[in-house]
Design an enzyme around this catalytic site. Structure first.
Site, PDB file in Angstrom:
ATOM      1  N   GLU A 181      12.195 -18.491 -10.227  1.00 28.85           N
ATOM      2  CA  GLU A 181      11.152 -16.901 -10.174  1.00 28.85           C
ATOM      3  C   GLU A 181      10.345 -17.365 -10.664  1.00 28.85           C
ATOM      4  OE1 GLU A 181      14.421 -15.180 -13.937  1.00 28.85           O
ATOM      5  OE2 GLU A 181      15.328 -17.289 -13.086  1.00 28.85           O
TER       6      GLU A 181
ATOM      7  N   CYS B 290      17.966 -16.185 -12.120  1.00 27.94           N
ATOM      8  CA  CYS B 290      18.742 -17.703 -11.599  1.00 27.94           C
ATOM      9  C   CYS B 290      19.822 -18.144 -10.620  1.00 27.94           C
ATOM     10  CB  CYS B 290      19.450 -18.158 -13.372  1.00 27.94           C
ATOM     11  SG  CYS B 290      18.056 -17.764 -14.506  1.00 27.94           S
TER      12      CYS B 290
ATOM     13  N   HIS C 290      26.196 -20.878 -15.390  1.00 28.47           N
ATOM     14  CA  HIS C 290      24.752 -20.839 -15.789  1.00 28.47           C
ATOM     15  C   HIS C 290      24.668 -20.904 -17.299  1.00 28.47           C
ATOM     16  CE1 HIS C 290      20.751 -19.564 -16.237  1.00 28.47           C
ATOM     17  NE2 HIS C 290      21.080 -17.982 -16.600  1.00 28.47           N
TER      18      HIS C 290
HETATM   19  N1  CAA Z   1      23.352 -20.105 -38.737  1.00 26.25           N
HETATM   20  C1  CAA Z   1      24.645 -19.758 -37.510  1.00 26.25           C
HETATM   21  N2  CAA Z   1      24.398 -19.168 -37.162  1.00 26.25           N
HETATM   22  C2  CAA Z   1      23.145 -17.906 -36.689  1.00 26.25           C
HETATM   23  C3  CAA Z   1      22.468 -18.436 -37.617  1.00 26.25           C
HETATM   24  C4  CAA Z   1      22.860 -18.619 -39.155  1.00 26.25           C
HETATM   25  N3  CAA Z   1      21.363 -18.815 -39.041  1.00 26.25           N
HETATM   26  N4  CAA Z   1      21.981 -17.089 -37.499  1.00 26.25           N
HETATM   27  C5  CAA Z   1      21.809 -16.451 -36.191  1.00 26.25           C
HETATM   28  N5  CAA Z   1      22.804 -17.181 -35.799  1.00 26.25           N
HETATM   29  C6  CAA Z   1      24.523 -17.009 -34.298  1.00 26.25           C
HETATM   30  C7  CAA Z   1      24.226 -15.326 -34.591  1.00 26.25           C
HETATM   31  O1  CAA Z   1      25.129 -14.758 -35.159  1.00 26.25           O
HETATM   32  C8  CAA Z   1      24.389 -15.428 -32.974  1.00 26.25           C
HETATM   33  O2  CAA Z   1      25.652 -16.203 -32.532  1.00 26.25           O
HETATM   34  P1  CAA Z   1      26.765 -15.228 -32.585  1.00 26.25           P
HETATM   35  O3  CAA Z   1      26.148 -14.469 -30.751  1.00 26.25           O
HETATM   36  O4  CAA Z   1      27.597 -16.188 -31.480  1.00 26.25           O
HETATM   37  O5  CAA Z   1      27.001 -13.992 -32.860  1.00 26.25           O
HETATM   38  C9  CAA Z   1      22.859 -16.348 -32.855  1.00 26.25           C
HETATM   39  O6  CAA Z   1      22.816 -17.307 -33.749  1.00 26.25           O
HETATM   40  C10 CAA Z   1      21.981 -16.020 -31.633  1.00 26.25           C
HETATM   41  O7  CAA Z   1      21.611 -14.886 -32.879  1.00 26.25           O
HETATM   42  P2  CAA Z   1      20.877 -13.725 -32.568  1.00 26.25           P
HETATM   43  O8  CAA Z   1      21.528 -12.877 -31.690  1.00 26.25           O
HETATM   44  O9  CAA Z   1      20.322 -12.790 -34.232  1.00 26.25           O
HETATM   45  O10 CAA Z   1      19.424 -14.228 -32.354  1.00 26.25           O
HETATM   46  P3  CAA Z   1      18.078 -13.670 -31.303  1.00 26.25           P
HETATM   47  O11 CAA Z   1      18.868 -11.723 -31.323  1.00 26.25           O
HETATM   48  O12 CAA Z   1      16.549 -13.869 -31.870  1.00 26.25           O
HETATM   49  O13 CAA Z   1      18.078 -13.834 -30.034  1.00 26.25           O
HETATM   50  C11 CAA Z   1      19.200 -13.428 -27.151  1.00 26.25           C
HETATM   51  C12 CAA Z   1      19.620 -14.235 -29.178  1.00 26.25           C
HETATM   52  C13 CAA Z   1      19.124 -12.280 -27.701  1.00 26.25           C
HETATM   53  C14 CAA Z   1      20.329 -14.632 -26.621  1.00 26.25           C
HETATM   54  C15 CAA Z   1      17.485 -14.192 -26.972  1.00 26.25           C
HETATM   55  O14 CAA Z   1      17.688 -15.584 -27.525  1.00 26.25           O
HETATM   56  C16 CAA Z   1      17.380 -13.974 -25.699  1.00 26.25           C
HETATM   57  O15 CAA Z   1      16.685 -12.612 -24.808  1.00 26.25           O
HETATM   58  N6  CAA Z   1      17.407 -14.523 -25.004  1.00 26.25           N
HETATM   59  C17 CAA Z   1      17.140 -14.272 -23.938  1.00 26.25           C
HETATM   60  C18 CAA Z   1      17.905 -13.553 -22.335  1.00 26.25           C
HETATM   61  C19 CAA Z   1      19.178 -14.504 -22.078  1.00 26.25           C
HETATM   62  O16 CAA Z   1      19.132 -15.888 -22.382  1.00 26.25           O
HETATM   63  N7  CAA Z   1      20.354 -13.664 -22.362  1.00 26.25           N
HETATM   64  C20 CAA Z   1      21.297 -14.526 -21.451  1.00 26.25           C
HETATM   65  C21 CAA Z   1      22.334 -13.896 -20.534  1.00 26.25           C
HETATM   66  S1  CAA Z   1      21.106 -13.073 -18.953  1.00 26.25           S
HETATM   67  C22 CAA Z   1      21.233 -14.864 -18.120  1.00 26.25           C
HETATM   68  O17 CAA Z   1      21.943 -15.674 -18.321  1.00 26.25           O
HETATM   69  C23 CAA Z   1      19.888 -15.080 -17.328  1.00 26.25           C
HETATM   70  C24 CAA Z   1      18.829 -15.950 -18.068  1.00 26.25           C
HETATM   71  O18 CAA Z   1      18.927 -17.472 -17.842  1.00 26.25           O
HETATM   72  C25 CAA Z   1      17.798 -15.511 -18.557  1.00 26.25           C
END
Ligand code: CAA
Length: 440
Positions: free
Chosen positions: A83, A120, A244
């Site tokens: 991609e 992916c 994945h």
């Molecule tokens: N100590 C321990 N854990 C902590 C923490 C701390 N101090 N602070 C946050 N966390 C935890 C949160 O609780 C959360 O865990 P849970 O989901 O189990 O509750 C985790 O860390 C992540 O924290 P946030 O949700 O606050 O993180 P974020 O909002 O900054 O972003 C995300 C997370 C949305 C996945 C972001 O990384 C993102 O947008 N990633 C790209 C999209 C993606 O990968 N999507 C996955 C599905 S799509 C797919 O699979 C296709 C692909 O390859 C892209």
């Protein structure tokens, strides 16, 4: 008819490494545990300025062909899943073929070349295409080279930035393979979704939280479809379940959903029921929301049972061993999960011959595919020859300032600095357009 599947594989990581806890988290003002505990990631791989999807793909393929003593004449088809493609006309596989022709005798003029795109999941789709081509008897005794290659980069300050990575997985699909055979049983979950898009842009537009919901919804549909197709998803059937892996925290969720789904109506559910009660059933709730809340609560409790933790430790945890240190490789991600699981099993002395894998592939946009594979007797030899641990060890650690410079370079920024941070070592390098894949 001979069995068909993956005969061998090689993995190539980008040569730079960003430490998420030590380097990225402080620069973002975040608690490092958000990355290490929350997302389950420690470091991510980045390509140096002379690496890209072509060089990583060609370097992985070259090692694979060398190691398996495969000549260009033996290859009837090259498919690249990516991609991160940079050309809307010719496929990345033509560039890769050009590289391979520089170092192996003969040419690939006879080989059909293509490029597969569905985020992916395209890597698995390209394997399916190769399998179908061989099963249809159109291969004339030749093999397919299937490559999944990506630089998974997000815009700076996008939430996805924490999950970046870069690398390629090259696989040879053939009759009577050494590693795994594919079965005809597949299941799909597919819907038109707009949670992750790259319309004519370098970095994706992502609704991260929604993308996680879509991943789980499509994966559940794929499991149901797999079962409709005669697939038995009893959790004890599978030695490993590589999913994945955009980041290990996502797989934690997919595994919990999968386990909840796969124990319905069997003795594991009965055992769990003695401890925490049976699964909620839709008909017992007034509204769908109330049912979803009850399911969420049940799933959380389920993951604390001995049945779940033992199963997770054996079938899921080993598949995350590489991804924790390289990040998301998009199309290659589920294939490094397969390799990681088998590598861990080899280290632990588990005998996998004849055992089943359940592969959970996923691509945004969105489609999940579930299929089963059977591990072949040559798996130990194949897996023991992977050098991904060595490559990970040798990556150069980068500072945050270096990370920003490298990120700009891969964004094709006009004013980018192209000074490399590492030295090429008899490998294909990107040396400017028109001189793709020169060897240094
Ligand atoms: N100590 C321990 N854990 C902590 C923490 C701390 N101090 N602070 C946050 N966390 C935890 C949160 O609780 C959360 O865990 P849970 O989901 O189990 O509750 C985790 O860390 C992540 O924290 P946030 O949700 O606050 O993180 P974020 O909002 O900054 O972003 C995300 C997370 C949305 C996945 C972001 O990384 C993102 O947008 N990633 C790209 C999209 C993606 O990968 N999507 C996955 C599905 S799509 C797919 O699979 C296709 C692909 O390859 C892209």
């Amino acid at each position: 008819m001979a069995e068909v599947g993956i005969d061998g594989m090689e993995i190539r990581t980008g040569k730079l490494q960003l430490d998420l806890a030590e380097t990225f988290a402080p620069a973002q003002g975040d608690d490092p545990e958000k990355y290490t505990k929350g997302l389950g990631l420690f470091t991510s791989s980045f390509p140096d300025v002379y690496e890209d999807i072509v060089t990583m793909a060609a370097n992985a393929s070259r090692r694979l062909l060398d190691r398996k003593d495969i000549s260009l004449e033996d290859i009837g088809r090259i498919d690249v899943a990516t991609e991160s493609a940079f050309d809307k006309s010719k496929p990345v596989s033509t560039y890769v073929a050009g590289c391979l022709e520089q170092v192996f005798e003969g040419d690939l003029h006879h080989a059909n070349k293509g490029e597969r795109k569905f985020a992916c999941v395209a890597g698995t789709q390209a394997l399916d295409d190769a399998y179908n081509w061989i099963r249809a008897g159109r291969n004339r005794g030749r093999k397919a080279l299937v490559i999944a290659t990506d630089t998974a980069l997000y815009a700076r300050d996008d939430a996805g930035e924490a999950t970046q990575g870069a690398g390629a997985v090259a696989m040879v699909v053939d009759e009577n393979p050494d590693l795994v055979t594919f079965s005809d049983q597949q299941g799909f979950g597919s819907a038109d979704e707009t949670d992750f898009l790259k319309p004519n842009q370098q970095f994706p537009s992502v609704d991260g939280k929604r993308s996680m919901q879509v991943y789980l919804a499509r994966m559940r549909e794929a499991m149901e479809d797999f079962e409709r197709n005669g697939g038995d998803t009893h959790p004890d059937n599978f030695a490993l379940i590589p999913f994945h892996t955009p980041f290990p925290g996502m797989v934690r969720r997919a595994a919990a959903l999968g386990f909840r789904h796969c124990i319905r109506g069997n003795e594991v559910e009965e055992e769990v029921a003695e401890e925490i009660g049976r699964q909620p059933r839709q008909e017992e709730f007034d509204s769908h929301e109330a049912y979803l809340d009850a399911q969420k609560e049940y799933t959380e409790t389920l993951t604390e049972t001995d049945q779940y933790t033992d199963w997770y430790k054996q079938t899921i945890e080993p598949t995350l061993a590489i991804s924790r240190y390289v990040g998301n490789w998009y199309t290659g991600s589920v294939h490094i999960a397969r390799a990681a699981g088998m590598q861990e099993a080899l280290d632990e002395g588990r005998d996998l011959t004849g055992k089943q894998l359940l592969i959970g592939s996923y691509g945004s946009g969105a489609q999940a595919e579930i299929h089963a594979e059977t591990i072949q007797s040559g798996w130990e030899d194949e897996i023991s020859q992977l050098n991904i641990d060595e490559q990970m060890e040798q990556r150069r650690d980068i500072s945050f300032a270096e990370y920003e410079r490298i990120h700009d370079a891969h964004n094709h920024d006009e004013n980018r600095e192209m000074d490399p941070l590492t030295t090429p070592d008899n490998e294909f390098v990107f040396d400017g357009w028109g001189r793709m894949g020169e060897r240094k």
